[in-house]
Motif scaffolding. Sequence first.
Motif, PDB file in Angstrom:
ATOM      1  N   LYS A  73      -8.375 -19.248  43.127  1.00 30.50           N
ATOM      2  CA  LYS A  73      -7.896 -20.609  43.383  1.00 30.50           C
ATOM      3  C   LYS A  73      -8.483 -21.599  42.386  1.00 30.50           C
ATOM      4  O   LYS A  73      -7.861 -22.618  42.077  1.00 30.50           O
ATOM      5  N   LEU A  74      -9.698 -21.304  41.904  1.00 30.64           N
ATOM      6  CA  LEU A  74     -10.274 -22.160  40.870  1.00 30.64           C
ATOM      7  C   LEU A  74      -9.407 -22.127  39.606  1.00 30.64           C
ATOM      8  O   LEU A  74      -9.138 -23.162  38.988  1.00 30.64           O
ATOM      9  N   TYR A  75      -8.973 -20.932  39.247  1.00 24.44           N
ATOM     10  CA  TYR A  75      -8.174 -20.791  38.027  1.00 24.44           C
ATOM     11  C   TYR A  75      -6.756 -21.332  38.227  1.00 24.44           C
ATOM     12  O   TYR A  75      -6.199 -21.993  37.350  1.00 24.44           O
ATOM     13  N   LYS A 123     -13.250 -12.719  49.689  1.00 23.39           N
ATOM     14  CA  LYS A 123     -13.171 -14.168  49.865  1.00 23.39           C
ATOM     15  C   LYS A 123     -13.676 -14.909  48.629  1.00 23.39           C
ATOM     16  O   LYS A 123     -13.105 -15.926  48.217  1.00 23.39           O
ATOM     17  N   ILE A 124     -14.752 -14.413  48.040  1.00 29.84           N
ATOM     18  CA  ILE A 124     -15.277 -15.042  46.825  1.00 29.84           C
ATOM     19  C   ILE A 124     -14.263 -14.888  45.683  1.00 29.84           C
ATOM     20  O   ILE A 124     -14.031 -15.822  44.912  1.00 29.84           O
ATOM     21  N   PHE A 125     -13.636 -13.716  45.609  1.00 24.53           N
ATOM     22  CA  PHE A 125     -12.629 -13.481  44.565  1.00 24.53           C
ATOM     23  C   PHE A 125     -11.438 -14.432  44.761  1.00 24.53           C
ATOM     24  O   PHE A 125     -10.891 -14.965  43.791  1.00 24.53           O
ATOM     25  N   ARG A 126     -11.041 -14.633  46.014  1.00 26.87           N
ATOM     26  CA  ARG A 126      -9.939 -15.559  46.295  1.00 26.87           C
ATOM     27  C   ARG A 126     -10.316 -16.985  45.866  1.00 26.87           C
ATOM     28  O   ARG A 126      -9.497 -17.737  45.351  1.00 26.87           O
ATOM     29  N   LYS A 186     -15.152  -6.658  40.106  1.00 27.97           N
ATOM     30  CA  LYS A 186     -13.806  -7.079  40.485  1.00 27.97           C
ATOM     31  C   LYS A 186     -13.252  -8.104  39.498  1.00 27.97           C
ATOM     32  O   LYS A 186     -12.060  -8.070  39.155  1.00 27.97           O
ATOM     33  N   LEU A 187     -14.105  -8.996  39.027  1.00 27.73           N
ATOM     34  CA  LEU A 187     -13.670 -10.001  38.058  1.00 27.73           C
ATOM     35  C   LEU A 187     -13.260  -9.360  36.734  1.00 27.73           C
ATOM     36  O   LEU A 187     -12.433  -9.915  35.986  1.00 27.73           O
ATOM     37  N   ASP A 188     -13.826  -8.204  36.422  1.00 21.27           N
ATOM     38  CA  ASP A 188     -13.476  -7.505  35.184  1.00 21.27           C
ATOM     39  C   ASP A 188     -11.999  -7.135  35.128  1.00 21.27           C
ATOM     40  O   ASP A 188     -11.434  -6.937  34.043  1.00 21.27           O
ATOM     41  N   HIS A 189     -11.356  -7.029  36.308  1.00 21.16           N
ATOM     42  CA  HIS A 189      -9.942  -6.648  36.365  1.00 21.16           C
ATOM     43  C   HIS A 189      -9.020  -7.869  36.456  1.00 21.16           C
ATOM     44  O   HIS A 189      -7.802  -7.721  36.571  1.00 21.16           O
ATOM     45  N   TYR A 190      -9.617  -9.057  36.456  1.00 23.80           N
ATOM     46  CA  TYR A 190      -8.827 -10.288  36.589  1.00 23.80           C
ATOM     47  C   TYR A 190      -8.513 -10.828  35.201  1.00 23.80           C
ATOM     48  O   TYR A 190      -9.376 -10.859  34.332  1.00 23.80           O
ATOM     49  N   ARG A 191      -7.281 -11.226  34.999  1.00 21.82           N
ATOM     50  CA  ARG A 191      -6.892 -11.788  33.707  1.00 21.82           C
ATOM     51  C   ARG A 191      -6.276 -13.173  33.917  1.00 21.82           C
ATOM     52  O   ARG A 191      -5.364 -13.314  34.728  1.00 21.82           O
TER      53      ARG A 191
END
Length: 526
Positions: free
Chosen positions: A128-130, A121-124, A68-73
């Motif tokens: 929020k960290l970023y 939830k972990i992705f959220r 899932k993180l692979d699709h986050y920019r």
Amino acid sequence: MFFLLCILATIQAQCELPNMSVGDFNITSEKQLKDVMKKEKSFLIGLSASWCEECCKREPLYQKLVEKLDHYRPRIPLIRIDAAKSPFIKKYLGDHDTVPQIVGVRNGVIYRYLDLMNIDKIFRFADKLYAPVKIIENLSDAQKFLTQPTGKFDTLRVLGVFYDSDLVEEFQKAVEPFCNWFSAEFTMIIQKSLVKELKTVRPDIQYLNGVVLLRSDEMKVLDLEVPQDIFMWVLRNSIGLVDEITPYNFQMYEANRMPIIIMFLDPSNIHTSSYLELYTKSARNFDDKVKFTWADGTSDEYLLKRRKLGLVTEILPSIAFNLGTKDIYPYPESEEITEEKLEKFVQGFLDGKKYPPQAKIPAKKSLMENCASISREEFDEKVLTEGYDAVFLVYSTYNNKESAAIAPVFNKICKRFKELEYPYLRIYVIDISTQPVHKTVRIDRVPIVYMVPAYSKSPPFVHYSGKGEILPIMFFIEKYAGVKFNLPELPHLSPNEAEEYWEAKEKLSKEQQEQVARDNERREYF
């Protein structure tokens, strides 16, 4: 040794993926961690340990997270640390270095992930960290954010409204420490035209530069036209004067860095609101020193919590400080909860008084063998059935000298009413140190005698407020009984005892006869 290796190999074989096998890369030194902190604005750490038999079961979740993180920019890395080979991590996590767990890092600061182990939830959390603060760019989204119900006590919404761009960075830095508050959302409006539009449709947002906080369907607004400590304002207003503590807002209480006191209640009890009213009055006097909260004391989760806080009985309501250590500071169980006593208890804690060990007062249950016990499950049938008068003593066999004193008295009352054989009168006892009370029963003090008349079963029930003596309690029962009966001349004495009484009285002087008559022949108590 060979046998041990075989066991470990078997355990590993039960997992889909080997431990520490998923992630962008693994680190083993503090220098590597510091290098990543310099390079990456934000990233996740999957903490495991080579000795942890269960940790490999977390690997499939990490694998889905990476996908899932692979699709986050921009891409947020997931790095892995083996706590067994990296003792330096304890310096960053302190006592919170349990495995397996996920933590996040933003600008070199570590934030613990405290929500459920769920990919979304972990992705959220990573999102929020970023970007701890989201930007609202149209009026529709702004109105939706401000009008959407916040829920009971579990959700916090904060909106920064900025006509002057100079205040934006200050706001972002102030709320950054809240980026792991999984039940909080932080947004801001920075377009001047949108700020004006919003003020037109929402005149309750009074300032061109301000912060709006919504919790528990309540809204507060902070004026930024004058210098303000935004962080402390959000922190102090994130929880109310007396809220229910939940897994969703516990981190808000924790972040306030004040002592936390918890009242454990039975939410089904019809008197809960009055207990909370008393509790809230005391809370107002300590609002800047202690955080008052309450919890459902009937749940399995909080039953264990009560025990850890030093509350060892089934008595509700009960109160204790949550110290976060092995030390305990409970409000004495079986003692009446009043505003004055509660405030003295809280002040004693603040003054540094040590919790005094309670002297063990022997249980007196054995002294009431003539009285029938009743459970909460039996209460409706045995007490609330119309046509039968019901009397019950609420007492405690745990550290309650008043209960110990009334036990032989009430035992004699039970015995005498059995002998008198009034068919429509039932008498029971309830030991609240071992079982919870029915939802209709109010517990202000222990012991207490209640009367529930045959044809008046709605609470509040009549309670006895005189001395703990046989005769006045018997006449109290006679007075309030729905099915009327008349007590004999000496109701507390059996026929043989009454005969002996009269014979002994005749041998006394006149003055002595008057005295024993006052003690035994009086009929008017109310």
